[in-house]
Motif scaffolding. Structure first.
Motif, PDB file in Angstrom:
ATOM      1  N   VAL A  10       3.735   3.446 -10.369  1.00 25.04           N
ATOM      2  CA  VAL A  10       2.517   4.248 -10.202  1.00 25.04           C
ATOM      3  C   VAL A  10       1.284   3.491 -10.686  1.00 25.04           C
ATOM      4  CG1 VAL A  10       1.430   6.480 -10.633  1.00 25.04           C
ATOM      5  CG2 VAL A  10       3.931   6.292 -10.635  1.00 25.04           C
ATOM      6  N   ILE A  11       0.322   3.375  -9.792  1.00 28.30           N
ATOM      7  CA  ILE A  11      -0.955   2.737 -10.106  1.00 28.30           C
ATOM      8  C   ILE A  11      -1.984   3.815 -10.404  1.00 28.30           C
ATOM      9  CG2 ILE A  11      -2.861   1.362  -9.169  1.00 28.30           C
ATOM     10  CD1 ILE A  11      -0.701   0.076  -7.306  1.00 28.30           C
ATOM     11  N   GLY A  12      -2.690   3.654 -11.502  1.00 28.01           N
ATOM     12  CA  GLY A  12      -3.830   4.518 -11.788  1.00 28.01           C
ATOM     13  C   GLY A  12      -5.089   3.811 -11.316  1.00 28.01           C
ATOM     14  N   ILE A 130      -2.998  -0.212 -14.209  1.00 26.24           N
ATOM     15  CA  ILE A 130      -4.298   0.380 -13.908  1.00 26.24           C
ATOM     16  C   ILE A 130      -5.141  -0.597 -13.101  1.00 26.24           C
ATOM     17  CG2 ILE A 130      -6.446   1.278 -14.892  1.00 26.24           C
ATOM     18  CD1 ILE A 130      -4.767   2.085 -17.363  1.00 26.24           C
ATOM     19  N   TRP A 131      -5.697  -0.097 -12.009  1.00 25.32           N
ATOM     20  CA  TRP A 131      -6.628  -0.865 -11.184  1.00 25.32           C
ATOM     21  C   TRP A 131      -8.006  -0.238 -11.361  1.00 25.32           C
ATOM     22  CZ3 TRP A 131      -4.241  -2.200  -5.737  1.00 25.32           C
ATOM     23  CH2 TRP A 131      -3.003  -2.859  -5.931  1.00 25.32           C
ATOM     24  N   SER A 172      -7.860  -3.035 -17.859  1.00 29.99           N
ATOM     25  CA  SER A 172      -7.128  -2.813 -16.611  1.00 29.99           C
ATOM     26  C   SER A 172      -6.307  -4.037 -16.213  1.00 29.99           C
ATOM     27  CB  SER A 172      -8.105  -2.456 -15.486  1.00 29.99           C
ATOM     28  OG  SER A 172      -8.811  -1.266 -15.789  1.00 29.99           O
ATOM     29  N   ASN A 173      -5.287  -3.802 -15.402  1.00 33.79           N
ATOM     30  CA  ASN A 173      -4.436  -4.891 -14.909  1.00 33.79           C
ATOM     31  C   ASN A 173      -5.075  -5.609 -13.729  1.00 33.79           C
ATOM     32  OD1 ASN A 173      -2.523  -2.417 -15.761  1.00 33.79           O
ATOM     33  ND2 ASN A 173      -1.603  -4.354 -16.423  1.00 33.79           N
ATOM     34  N   VAL A 174      -5.785  -4.859 -12.900  1.00 38.40           N
ATOM     35  CA  VAL A 174      -6.433  -5.417 -11.715  1.00 38.40           C
ATOM     36  C   VAL A 174      -7.872  -4.918 -11.690  1.00 38.40           C
ATOM     37  CG1 VAL A 174      -6.499  -5.426  -9.186  1.00 38.40           C
ATOM     38  CG2 VAL A 174      -4.297  -5.555 -10.381  1.00 38.40           C
ATOM     39  N   VAL A 175      -8.817  -5.819 -11.444  1.00 34.35           N
ATOM     40  CA  VAL A 175     -10.227  -5.450 -11.335  1.00 34.35           C
ATOM     41  C   VAL A 175     -10.704  -5.761  -9.915  1.00 34.35           C
ATOM     42  CG1 VAL A 175     -12.560  -5.847 -12.176  1.00 34.35           C
ATOM     43  CG2 VAL A 175     -10.632  -5.898 -13.778  1.00 34.35           C
ATOM     44  N   LEU A 176     -11.235  -4.754  -9.247  1.00 34.43           N
ATOM     45  CA  LEU A 176     -11.743  -4.882  -7.886  1.00 34.43           C
ATOM     46  C   LEU A 176     -13.265  -4.803  -7.935  1.00 34.43           C
ATOM     47  CD1 LEU A 176      -9.228  -2.341  -6.306  1.00 34.43           C
ATOM     48  CD2 LEU A 176      -9.067  -4.840  -6.196  1.00 34.43           C
ATOM     49  N   LEU A 185     -14.181  -5.989  -0.348  1.00 36.16           N
ATOM     50  CA  LEU A 185     -13.332  -5.079  -1.124  1.00 36.16           C
ATOM     51  C   LEU A 185     -11.962  -4.967  -0.478  1.00 36.16           C
ATOM     52  CD1 LEU A 185     -12.995  -3.069  -3.451  1.00 36.16           C
ATOM     53  CD2 LEU A 185     -13.904  -1.295  -1.936  1.00 36.16           C
ATOM     54  N   LYS A 186     -11.919  -4.873   0.835  1.00 35.54           N
ATOM     55  CA  LYS A 186     -10.648  -4.783   1.555  1.00 35.54           C
ATOM     56  C   LYS A 186      -9.771  -5.995   1.259  1.00 35.54           C
ATOM     57  CE  LYS A 186      -8.662  -4.257   6.190  1.00 35.54           C
ATOM     58  NZ  LYS A 186      -8.983  -4.080   7.642  1.00 35.54           N
ATOM     59  N   SER A 187     -10.353  -7.169   1.253  1.00 34.86           N
ATOM     60  CA  SER A 187      -9.598  -8.389   0.978  1.00 34.86           C
ATOM     61  C   SER A 187      -9.013  -8.359  -0.429  1.00 34.86           C
ATOM     62  CB  SER A 187     -10.502  -9.619   1.128  1.00 34.86           C
ATOM     63  OG  SER A 187     -10.933  -9.764   2.462  1.00 34.86           O
ATOM     64  N   GLN A 188      -9.792  -7.855  -1.384  1.00 31.61           N
ATOM     65  CA  GLN A 188      -9.314  -7.767  -2.766  1.00 31.61           C
ATOM     66  C   GLN A 188      -8.153  -6.777  -2.891  1.00 31.61           C
ATOM     67  OE1 GLN A 188     -12.434  -7.644  -5.944  1.00 31.61           O
ATOM     68  NE2 GLN A 188     -13.818  -7.599  -4.183  1.00 31.61           N
ATOM     69  N   VAL A 189      -8.283  -5.635  -2.224  1.00 29.59           N
ATOM     70  CA  VAL A 189      -7.226  -4.625  -2.273  1.00 29.59           C
ATOM     71  C   VAL A 189      -5.934  -5.172  -1.676  1.00 29.59           C
ATOM     72  CG1 VAL A 189      -6.464  -2.388  -1.378  1.00 29.59           C
ATOM     73  CG2 VAL A 189      -8.780  -2.648  -2.303  1.00 29.59           C
ATOM     74  N   LEU A 190      -6.031  -5.803  -0.504  1.00 28.58           N
ATOM     75  CA  LEU A 190      -4.834  -6.333   0.156  1.00 28.58           C
ATOM     76  C   LEU A 190      -4.197  -7.451  -0.662  1.00 28.58           C
ATOM     77  CD1 LEU A 190      -6.008  -6.383   3.893  1.00 28.58           C
ATOM     78  CD2 LEU A 190      -4.571  -4.687   2.725  1.00 28.58           C
ATOM     79  N   ALA A 191      -5.015  -8.277  -1.306  1.00 29.40           N
ATOM     80  CA  ALA A 191      -4.485  -9.341  -2.152  1.00 29.40           C
ATOM     81  C   ALA A 191      -3.758  -8.758  -3.359  1.00 29.40           C
ATOM     82  CB  ALA A 191      -5.611 -10.260  -2.605  1.00 29.40           C
ATOM     83  N   ALA A 192      -4.314  -7.695  -3.929  1.00 29.76           N
ATOM     84  CA  ALA A 192      -3.671  -7.052  -5.081  1.00 29.76           C
ATOM     85  C   ALA A 192      -2.347  -6.413  -4.685  1.00 29.76           C
ATOM     86  CB  ALA A 192      -4.614  -6.002  -5.682  1.00 29.76           C
ATOM     87  N   VAL A 193      -2.309  -5.810  -3.508  1.00 28.86           N
ATOM     88  CA  VAL A 193      -1.060  -5.213  -3.018  1.00 28.86           C
ATOM     89  C   VAL A 193      -0.012  -6.294  -2.783  1.00 28.86           C
ATOM     90  CG1 VAL A 193       0.023  -3.976  -1.100  1.00 28.86           C
ATOM     91  CG2 VAL A 193      -2.172  -3.180  -2.017  1.00 28.86           C
ATOM     92  N   GLN A 194      -0.435  -7.407  -2.228  1.00 33.30           N
ATOM     93  CA  GLN A 194       0.494  -8.507  -1.971  1.00 33.30           C
ATOM     94  C   GLN A 194       1.084  -9.034  -3.278  1.00 33.30           C
ATOM     95  OE1 GLN A 194      -1.137 -12.064  -0.155  1.00 33.30           O
ATOM     96  NE2 GLN A 194       0.805 -12.505   0.841  1.00 33.30           N
TER      97      GLN A 194
END
Length: 202
Positions: A10-12, A130-131, A172-176, A185-194
């Motif tokens: 679970v990501i917050g 946490i993102w 946080s674990n990931v900062v967008l 922003l889309k590129s950052q989200v997809l990279a974090a998911v990968q």
């Protein structure tokens, strides 16, 4: 973060007002289930909602003729009076966590929850990671003025009442970073998911 006791990660997802949490959540929803706690809160404040039932017992809570709680006026009264804010939050937060836990219990693999006041409510331990969506104060103020109709002073006051954006990012674990265009922003989200799905490749 919480102990792993179930087959779901679970990501917050959080960030200050005007940072673009909802935009990031929309992008993330293309990769995994996402729950918006603001939407849950809205459902709690419908005429038959549990939140409306309990809040309406407080004399200061604005209930409209159709039985719904005036969310904008409620927020304004909570913002102006810390005691009223604590009263309302003591009612709503347990209901929100109950709804969130029920939803998470139906998920498998990866999922995310958009939590506007994640750090402010001290709920970090409820999530595996946490993102945080961030932007400059100038960008946030512009979005709050143009997108939500806040006056400059009101927008600044609202931001000042929240946990500092820099502290949210640091914890946080990931900062967008969302000062750029939507594609960035889309590129950052997809990279974090990968990275999430293929940690061994990082």
């Amino acid at each position: 973060m919480k102990e792993k006791d179930r087959a779901v990660h679970v990501i917050g997802l959080t960030g200050s007002m005007g940072s673009g949490k909802s935009t990031a959540a929309g992008l993330l929803s293309g990769c995994m289930p996402v729950l918006d706690l603001d939407e849950v809160n809205r459902s709690l404040l419908l005429p038959a909602g549990r939140g409306t039932e309990l809040l309406s017992q407080l004399s200061w809570v604005p209930v409209q003729s159709d039985g719904t709680v005036d969310r904008k006026e409620l927020a304004a009264r909570m913002f102006q009076d810390p005691d009223r804010r604590k009263q309302a939050e003591s009612i709503l937060h347990p209901l929100l966590w109950e709804a969130m836990d029920s939803w998470i219990g139906q998920q498998h693999g990866f999922c995310a929850v958009e939590v506007p006041l994640l750090f402010e409510t001290g709920s970090q331990e409820r999530f595996d990671e946490i993102w945080c969506v961030t932007c400059s104060e100038a960008t946030a103020l512009q979005r709050l003025r143009e997108g939500r109709g806040y006056a400059e002073q009101e927008a600044r006051q609202r931001l000042a009442c929240q946990y500092p954006a820099a502290d949210k990012a640091a914890a946080s674990n990931v900062v967008l970073c969302n000062d750029g265009d939507p594609e960035d922003l889309k590129s950052q989200v997809l990279a974090a998911v990968q990275r999430l799905e293929k940690p061994d490749e990082q």
